[in-house]
Write a protein that holds these residues in place. Structure first.
Motif, PDB file in Angstrom:
ATOM      1  N   GLU A 103       0.830  -1.204   0.000  1.00  0.00           N
ATOM      2  CA  GLU A 103       0.000   0.000   0.000  1.00  0.00           C
ATOM      3  C   GLU A 103       0.867   1.257   0.000  1.00  0.00           C
ATOM      4  OE1 GLU A 103      -3.435   0.050  -0.303  1.00  0.00           O
ATOM      5  OE2 GLU A 103      -2.985  -2.049  -0.747  1.00  0.00           O
ATOM      6  N   LYS A 104       1.981   1.208   0.716  1.00  0.00           N
ATOM      7  CA  LYS A 104       2.906   2.345   0.742  1.00  0.00           C
ATOM      8  C   LYS A 104       3.427   2.662  -0.651  1.00  0.00           C
ATOM      9  CE  LYS A 104       7.209   1.660   2.225  1.00  0.00           C
ATOM     10  NZ  LYS A 104       8.370   1.495   3.144  1.00  0.00           N
ATOM     11  N   ILE A 105       3.869   1.641  -1.367  1.00  0.00           N
ATOM     12  CA  ILE A 105       4.419   1.842  -2.712  1.00  0.00           C
ATOM     13  C   ILE A 105       3.332   2.310  -3.670  1.00  0.00           C
ATOM     14  CG2 ILE A 105       5.534   0.701  -4.662  1.00  0.00           C
ATOM     15  CD1 ILE A 105       7.357   1.147  -2.239  1.00  0.00           C
ATOM     16  N   LYS A 106       2.154   1.719  -3.597  1.00  0.00           N
ATOM     17  CA  LYS A 106       1.050   2.110  -4.471  1.00  0.00           C
ATOM     18  C   LYS A 106       0.653   3.566  -4.236  1.00  0.00           C
ATOM     19  CE  LYS A 106      -2.453  -0.719  -4.521  1.00  0.00           C
ATOM     20  NZ  LYS A 106      -3.445  -1.718  -4.022  1.00  0.00           N
ATOM     21  N   ASP A 107       0.642   3.987  -2.986  1.00  0.00           N
ATOM     22  CA  ASP A 107       0.238   5.352  -2.656  1.00  0.00           C
ATOM     23  C   ASP A 107       1.250   6.366  -3.190  1.00  0.00           C
ATOM     24  OD1 ASP A 107      -1.780   6.903  -1.588  1.00  0.00           O
ATOM     25  OD2 ASP A 107      -0.998   6.885   0.460  1.00  0.00           O
ATOM     26  N   PHE A 108       2.521   6.017  -3.096  1.00  0.00           N
ATOM     27  CA  PHE A 108       3.556   6.896  -3.641  1.00  0.00           C
ATOM     28  C   PHE A 108       3.408   7.029  -5.155  1.00  0.00           C
ATOM     29  CE2 PHE A 108       7.912   7.107  -5.527  1.00  0.00           C
ATOM     30  CZ  PHE A 108       8.180   8.436  -5.205  1.00  0.00           C
ATOM     31  N   VAL A 109       3.229   5.914  -5.826  1.00  0.00           N
ATOM     32  CA  VAL A 109       3.073   5.938  -7.285  1.00  0.00           C
ATOM     33  C   VAL A 109       1.855   6.768  -7.669  1.00  0.00           C
ATOM     34  CG1 VAL A 109       2.538   4.538  -9.312  1.00  0.00           C
ATOM     35  CG2 VAL A 109       4.301   3.784  -7.704  1.00  0.00           C
ATOM     36  N   SER A 110       0.761   6.604  -6.928  1.00  0.00           N
ATOM     37  CA  SER A 110      -0.455   7.367  -7.207  1.00  0.00           C
ATOM     38  C   SER A 110      -0.214   8.862  -7.053  1.00  0.00           C
ATOM     39  CB  SER A 110      -1.574   6.916  -6.267  1.00  0.00           C
ATOM     40  OG  SER A 110      -2.741   7.687  -6.460  1.00  0.00           O
ATOM     41  N   ALA A 111       0.532   9.246  -6.007  1.00  0.00           N
ATOM     42  CA  ALA A 111       0.831  10.666  -5.792  1.00  0.00           C
ATOM     43  C   ALA A 111       1.669  11.228  -6.928  1.00  0.00           C
ATOM     44  CB  ALA A 111       1.542  10.849  -4.459  1.00  0.00           C
ATOM     45  N   VAL A 112       2.654  10.455  -7.377  1.00  0.00           N
ATOM     46  CA  VAL A 112       3.506  10.895  -8.489  1.00  0.00           C
ATOM     47  C   VAL A 112       2.685  11.015  -9.768  1.00  0.00           C
ATOM     48  CG1 VAL A 112       5.437  10.228  -9.972  1.00  0.00           C
ATOM     49  CG2 VAL A 112       5.611   9.963  -7.488  1.00  0.00           C
ATOM     50  N   ARG A 113       1.877  10.006 -10.045  1.00  0.00           N
ATOM     51  CA  ARG A 113       1.107   9.958 -11.298  1.00  0.00           C
ATOM     52  C   ARG A 113       0.058  11.073 -11.358  1.00  0.00           C
ATOM     53  NH1 ARG A 113      -0.159   4.440 -11.970  1.00  0.00           N
ATOM     54  NH2 ARG A 113       1.273   4.261 -13.737  1.00  0.00           N
ATOM     55  N   GLU A 114      -0.558  11.363 -10.218  1.00  0.00           N
ATOM     56  CA  GLU A 114      -1.678  12.303 -10.205  1.00  0.00           C
ATOM     57  C   GLU A 114      -1.295  13.693  -9.705  1.00  0.00           C
ATOM     58  OE1 GLU A 114      -4.957  10.505  -8.121  1.00  0.00           O
ATOM     59  OE2 GLU A 114      -4.485   8.521  -8.952  1.00  0.00           O
ATOM     60  N   GLY A 115      -0.009  13.885  -9.397  1.00  0.00           N
ATOM     61  CA  GLY A 115       0.427  15.197  -8.937  1.00  0.00           C
ATOM     62  C   GLY A 115      -0.104  15.573  -7.569  1.00  0.00           C
ATOM     63  N   LYS A 116      -0.297  14.586  -6.703  1.00  0.00           N
ATOM     64  CA  LYS A 116      -0.826  14.829  -5.358  1.00  0.00           C
ATOM     65  C   LYS A 116       0.314  15.054  -4.374  1.00  0.00           C
ATOM     66  CE  LYS A 116      -3.112  10.952  -5.145  1.00  0.00           C
ATOM     67  NZ  LYS A 116      -4.034   9.868  -4.737  1.00  0.00           N
ATOM     68  N   PRO A 117       0.020  15.609  -3.180  1.00  0.00           N
ATOM     69  CA  PRO A 117       1.063  15.782  -2.159  1.00  0.00           C
ATOM     70  C   PRO A 117       1.596  14.442  -1.676  1.00  0.00           C
ATOM     71  CG  PRO A 117      -0.894  17.105  -1.660  1.00  0.00           C
ATOM     72  CD  PRO A 117      -1.273  16.169  -2.765  1.00  0.00           C
ATOM     73  N   ALA A 118       2.733  14.482  -1.014  1.00  0.00           N
ATOM     74  CA  ALA A 118       3.313  13.268  -0.440  1.00  0.00           C
ATOM     75  C   ALA A 118       2.345  12.654   0.569  1.00  0.00           C
ATOM     76  CB  ALA A 118       4.637  13.589   0.240  1.00  0.00           C
ATOM     77  N   PRO A 119       2.072  11.363   0.486  1.00  0.00           N
ATOM     78  CA  PRO A 119       1.162  10.724   1.452  1.00  0.00           C
ATOM     79  C   PRO A 119       1.655  10.812   2.896  1.00  0.00           C
ATOM     80  CG  PRO A 119       1.455   9.334  -0.483  1.00  0.00           C
ATOM     81  CD  PRO A 119       2.459  10.435  -0.590  1.00  0.00           C
ATOM     82  N   ILE A 120       2.976  10.645   3.100  1.00  0.00           N
ATOM     83  CA  ILE A 120       3.578  10.775   4.434  1.00  0.00           C
ATOM     84  C   ILE A 120       4.713  11.793   4.279  1.00  0.00           C
ATOM     85  CG2 ILE A 120       4.645   9.562   6.378  1.00  0.00           C
ATOM     86  CD1 ILE A 120       3.371   6.990   5.355  1.00  0.00           C
ATOM     87  N   PRO A 121       4.387  13.073   4.384  1.00  0.00           N
ATOM     88  CA  PRO A 121       5.325  14.125   3.979  1.00  0.00           C
ATOM     89  C   PRO A 121       6.501  14.295   4.919  1.00  0.00           C
ATOM     90  CG  PRO A 121       3.343  15.079   4.933  1.00  0.00           C
ATOM     91  CD  PRO A 121       3.088  13.600   4.805  1.00  0.00           C
ATOM     92  N   GLY A 122       7.654  14.568   4.330  1.00  0.00           N
ATOM     93  CA  GLY A 122       8.853  14.813   5.109  1.00  0.00           C
ATOM     94  C   GLY A 122       8.695  15.965   6.076  1.00  0.00           C
ATOM     95  N   GLU A 123       7.910  16.965   5.696  1.00  0.00           N
ATOM     96  CA  GLU A 123       7.701  18.117   6.568  1.00  0.00           C
ATOM     97  C   GLU A 123       7.093  17.696   7.908  1.00  0.00           C
ATOM     98  OE1 GLU A 123       5.678  22.570   6.398  1.00  0.00           O
ATOM     99  OE2 GLU A 123       5.330  21.136   4.786  1.00  0.00           O
ATOM    100  N   GLN A 124       6.247  16.675   7.886  1.00  0.00           N
ATOM    101  CA  GLN A 124       5.643  16.158   9.113  1.00  0.00           C
ATOM    102  C   GLN A 124       6.624  15.277   9.873  1.00  0.00           C
ATOM    103  OE1 GLN A 124       2.632  12.848   8.974  1.00  0.00           O
ATOM    104  NE2 GLN A 124       1.234  14.494   9.569  1.00  0.00           N
ATOM    105  N   VAL A 125       7.269  14.367   9.173  1.00  0.00           N
ATOM    106  CA  VAL A 125       8.180  13.413   9.799  1.00  0.00           C
ATOM    107  C   VAL A 125       9.422  14.117  10.344  1.00  0.00           C
ATOM    108  CG1 VAL A 125       9.489  11.272   9.425  1.00  0.00           C
ATOM    109  CG2 VAL A 125       7.275  11.589   8.322  1.00  0.00           C
ATOM    110  N   LEU A 126       9.664  15.336   9.894  1.00  0.00           N
ATOM    111  CA  LEU A 126      10.737  16.161  10.442  1.00  0.00           C
ATOM    112  C   LEU A 126      10.669  16.203  11.969  1.00  0.00           C
ATOM    113  CD1 LEU A 126      13.000  18.326   9.948  1.00  0.00           C
ATOM    114  CD2 LEU A 126      11.170  20.006   9.833  1.00  0.00           C
ATOM    115  N   ARG A 127       9.467  16.247  12.530  1.00  0.00           N
ATOM    116  CA  ARG A 127       9.315  16.307  13.981  1.00  0.00           C
ATOM    117  C   ARG A 127       9.689  14.977  14.639  1.00  0.00           C
ATOM    118  NH1 ARG A 127       4.061  20.332  14.952  1.00  0.00           N
ATOM    119  NH2 ARG A 127       4.998  22.082  13.809  1.00  0.00           N
ATOM    120  N   ASN A 128       9.469  13.885  13.950  1.00  0.00           N
ATOM    121  CA  ASN A 128       9.931  12.575  14.412  1.00  0.00           C
ATOM    122  C   ASN A 128      11.453  12.571  14.494  1.00  0.00           C
ATOM    123  OD1 ASN A 128      10.774   9.723  14.234  1.00  0.00           O
ATOM    124  ND2 ASN A 128       8.641   9.263  13.768  1.00  0.00           N
TER     125      ASN A 128
END
Length: 362
Positions: free
Chosen positions: A312-337
């Protein structure tokens, strides 16, 4: 199906095989190149995974010269920063394996370049795709617990120490905290809406990894195999975080969210010496609340599913790339992790509480 997506893979270790497996299953996705710093390894990977027509490189920069839509970065941790910066700067969308980086400063630069270029920086926390993780987040975000003021999370393996690149600081950057601890943090922080961390007080040790009685590579072991930290967040929330690759104990306890109206306890699924951490599935969810003055415990039914969360992770990334959507799990958020992991290492080394400073990123 839409636009054909051309993918490169940087790093050809074990986790890269999982990326290749699921990219191959998506229609109109082609893995066109693989890079690995060790000569010959990329070609071996291409042959092993039957990537017909793919080109092997021993320099990721040559791979990035190709016409690619996105890259999976599956290198050792210390290379995450450089390869991500290079990929984003070359106009590629990035699917980055966890942990995001080694230091907070590295993570900040990675997010800044992602924003500047407009290219996706997606970080690989696949447990989010378990629908039961969605239940946990929904209960908290919908106010079922009231105001959450205390969280306890982490995972502990009785014996589950990896070897090789995982145990060498010069390659991994950190040990158990970065390897499995980041999953626990993402589980809790994602449910809370990723509040901003303010301070960390931490302790780490490696009594097991450096002992030949417990680890065959003890002479090379120079990262932590155990850590505990208290983290304060905006909104007057405190997190008790603990992680272990090895210990003389069966568990470090369940994940708990304490709120003014209810409390929630979650246990991970699985059994055995390598279980007990949040890189897998949810085992149970219980809600503790009062009904007409009576202490009540309600078991929250789990969603039975056959989803492969990595797929599901890989499929979601491909979908975001193909459709021009934002990152599903964005680095800006994980920055706090990553800021927390960085603070844990600084605090454990200085043996005192440290502040966490995250700049505003335009």
């Amino acid at each position: 199906m839409g636009k054909s997506i051309r993918i490169g893979i940087i790093g050809s270790g074990g986790i890269a095989g999982e990326h290749a497996k699921y990219y191959k299953q998506i229609e109109d996705v082609q893995i066109v190149a693989v890079a690995d710093i060790l000569p010959g390894r990329a070609d071996q990977f291409i042959e092993r995974w039957g990537l017909q027509g793919a080109i092997g490189f021993d320099d990721h920069r040559r791979l990035l010269d190709l016409d690619l839509d996105g890259v999976s970065i599956c290198t050792p941790n210390v290379a995450h920063h450089r390869t991500t910066i290079d990929a984003l700067s070359a106009g590629k969308h990035v699917m980055l394996e966890k942990p995001m980086s080694v230091t907070l400063d590295e993570a900040i630069e990675m997010v800044q370049i992602s924003k500047k270029t407009g290219n996706i920086l997606n970080v690989g926390f696949q447990p989010r795709y378990d629908p039961n993780m969605g239940i946990i987040k929904n209960l908290i975000q919908n106010g079922e617990l009231g105001k959450v003021y205390y969280v306890e999370t982490g995972g502990g393996r009785r014996r589950g120490m990896p070897g090789g690149t995982f145990i060498r600081q010069e390659i991994a950057g950190a040990g158990a905290m970065a390897d499995i601890g980041c999953y626990s943090l993402d589980m809790a922080l994602n449910a809370l809406g990723y509040p901003k961390p303010l301070t960390v007080s931490a302790y780490t040790s490696n009594h097991f990894g450096t002992n030949p009685k417990y680890h065959s590579e003890s002479g090379a072991f120079n990262v932590e195999d155990f850590g505990v930290a208290i983290i304060r967040f905006e909104g007057d929330i405190v997190l008790n975080f603990k992680t272990s690759w090895a210990m003389h104990m069966d568990t470090l306890g369940a994940t708990m969210f304490l709120g003014t109206d209810a409390g929630m306890k979650i246990t991970p699924a699985g059994s055995g010496p390598w279980s007990g951490v949040w890189d897998g599935k949810v085992g149970s969810i219980s809600l503790f609340h009062d009904i007409q003055g009576h202490h009540t415990e309600s078991a929250i039914p789990l969603i039975s599913h056959q989803l492969n969360v990595f797929e599901e992770k890989i499929k979601d990334f491909v979908s975001a790339v193909r459709e021009g959507k934002p990152a599903p799990i964005p680095g800006e958020q994980v920055l706090r992790n990553q800021a927390i992991l960085d603070g844990i290492l600084r605090s454990s080394q200085s043996k005192k509480e440290v502040d966490i400073h995250i700049p505003e990123l335009d």
